[in-house]
Every structure is written in structure tokens, then in C-alpha cells.
Design a protein around this motif. Structure first.
Motif: not given
Ligand code: OAD
Length: 229
Positions: A41-68
């Protein structure tokens, strides 16, 4: 009956959220040393945030499943049931679970490296990468645990107290590779808890289980209900 449930990425796999290890795992495609360490993160906060931004979108679009959802139902039935999760996706809470200990933080919380404030940031995609603190304009980071960092003290203490008092300890969808979470089933076992594992694959915990359910989480949780009854 006192129950503790340790969950990992496998419980969210059926919600379409990739796990970390295994053939389609995130750590097969990406190097955690570039994306999930304070140094990265210290080296490249932009790269790390781009990855988290992608994961945040994946998670926002996901729904809990039967196990949850089954776990949330079990919490209503067994008043002394706690979930200890390594997941940062918040899907247990979205399914209705209230007693959730987040050992590795939460992807929707950020913390400022300048003024230290923490707040929920739910915008996805983010307007600005890396995002800036809404309090002081400083650089914020995801409030998650990265490699080499200690776990949040309160969450860790609570997870140990639930573990040592559990009569039944259920492990769902974790490869049990990352400590200290991976240690909890062994602590529970040493205190006399019955260990039940749900995982399609064998893990280092499997030889120590009382019951091993080799299924994906949704199917395994259905079987678990019958076992607990
Ligand atoms: P892993 O990706 O290491 O392991 C996922 C586990 O889920 C494996 O044992 C799979 O066999 C199992 N699995 C896959 N599909 C499943 C399904 N449908 N139902 C049930 N189980 C299934 O994920 P974790 O053990 O959660 O930490 O990883 C632990 C930590 O390592 C994560 O919190 C993350 C990662 O690096 C950090 O980033 C700090």
C-alpha cells in the motif's frame, strides 16, 4: 448449547465471490505481496485501491447464499451461537446474523492514515482512487487486516472466549492456512468441543474433526441442521 462457527472464503463461494487458494483462487492470479500488505500500500496505494474497488463491486453485486441464511436461522434457534469470520464481505450480516466477529476487518470500512478516523464508505465504484479522508483529506486505506499485521484486539479476544466455551465448533469453508484463525479449531478441540467441518476438500483440520461433511457450504449446512437437531 454453546456453538462457535469459524467461516472462511468458501462459505461465500456460492455467492460468486472467489476464494483465495485453490485453482480459481485469487492468490493464483495475484500476488498478495503486491496487494495485501502495508508495504504494498505504501508503494502503490492506487494499485491496491483499484483491486479493492473491483472486489467491493463484486461483493456489492453478490447476495448471501443458503449457507449464510441457515447460519442466521441457527443463531435465532441457539441463542449462544457466534460466528467468527475471516471474511471481509459482510454477507453474514446481510443474511441477518447479528453475532459476527470479523477477524480480518470489513471491506466497507476505511481508516485514515493521517487523522486515524474510521468510517463506512459504501460507494462503488469509488469516485476517486485512492480515496481521500472525508475528515482531513488524508490518504485512507481499507480497514482490513493485511499480511504481517496484527488482528483487531477486541475481535481476537472475543473469538478466543467463544472458542474456549464452545461445546460445538463448526468450521465452514476455510483452508486453515492463515493463523491465528486456523488455530481456533484446535483450541476448541483441546477444550473438549465437538468439531464439525464443512468443506468439499480435506484441510489440516479434517483429521481432528468429529464429523467431516465433504460438501459445499449450502449442502453441508442442510446436513448440519439435521445433525444438530
Ligand atoms: P481459502 O481460499 O484459503 O480457502 C477456501 C476454502 O474453502 C478451501 O478449503 C476450499 O476447499 C473451500 N471451499 C471452496 N468452495 C467451497 C464451497 N462452495 N463451500 C464450502 N467450502 C468451499 O480461504 P480462507 O481460508 O478464508 O486473508 O483464507 C483465509 C485468509 O487468507 C483470508 O481471510 C485472506 C486470505 O489471504 C487475508 O487477506 C489477510
Amino acid at each position: 448449547m454453546k456453538i462457535a462457527v469459524l467461516t472462511g472464503a468458501g462459505i461465500s463461494a456460492e455467492s460468486g465471490i472467489p476464494t483465495f487458494r485453490g485453482k480459481d483462487g485469487l492468490w493464483n492470479k495475484y500476488d498478495p505481496m503486491d496487494l495485501a500488505t502495508p508495504e504494498a500500500f505504501q508503494r502503490n496505494p492506487k494499485l491496491v485501491w483499484q483491486w479493492y474497488d473491483w472486489r467491493r463491486k463484486l461483493i456489492a453485486d453478490a447476495k448471501p447464499n443458503k449457507a449464510h441464511f441457515i447460519l442466521a436461522d441457527l443463531e435465532r434457534k441457539y441463542k449462544d451461537l457466534w460466528i467468527i469470520t475471516q471474511n471481509i464481505d459482510g454477507l453474514h450480516q446481510r443474511a441477518g446474523s447479528l453475532k459476527v466477529i470479523e477477524l480480518h476487518g470489513n471491506i466497507w470500512t476505511v481508516k485514515c492514515l493521517e487523522c486515524g478516523v474510521r468510517y463506512r464508505e459504501e460507494k462503488t465504484p469509488l469516485k476517486e482512487i485512492p480515496p481521500r479522508c472525508r475528515n482531513c483529506g488524508g490518504l485512507v486505506r481499507p480497514a482490513v487486516v493485511w499480511f504481517g499485521e496484527p488482528l483487531p484486539k477486541e475481535a481476537l479476544e472475543k473469538s478466543y472466549s467463544c472458542t474456549v466455551s464452545a461445546e460445538v465448533f463448526i468450521v465452514v469453508g476455510t483452508s486453515a492456512q492463515v493463523y491465528p484463525a486456523a488455530e481456533l479449531p484446535f483450541v476448541a478441540k483441546s477444550r473438549g468441543a465437538k468439531i464439525i467441518e464443512i468443506n468439499p476438500e480435506e484441510t489440516p483440520i479434517t483429521p481432528y474433526t468429529d464429523i467431516s461433511i465433504r460438501d459445499r457450504a449450502s449442502v453441508g449446512m442442510e446436513k448440519l441442521i439435521k445433525i444438530l437437531d
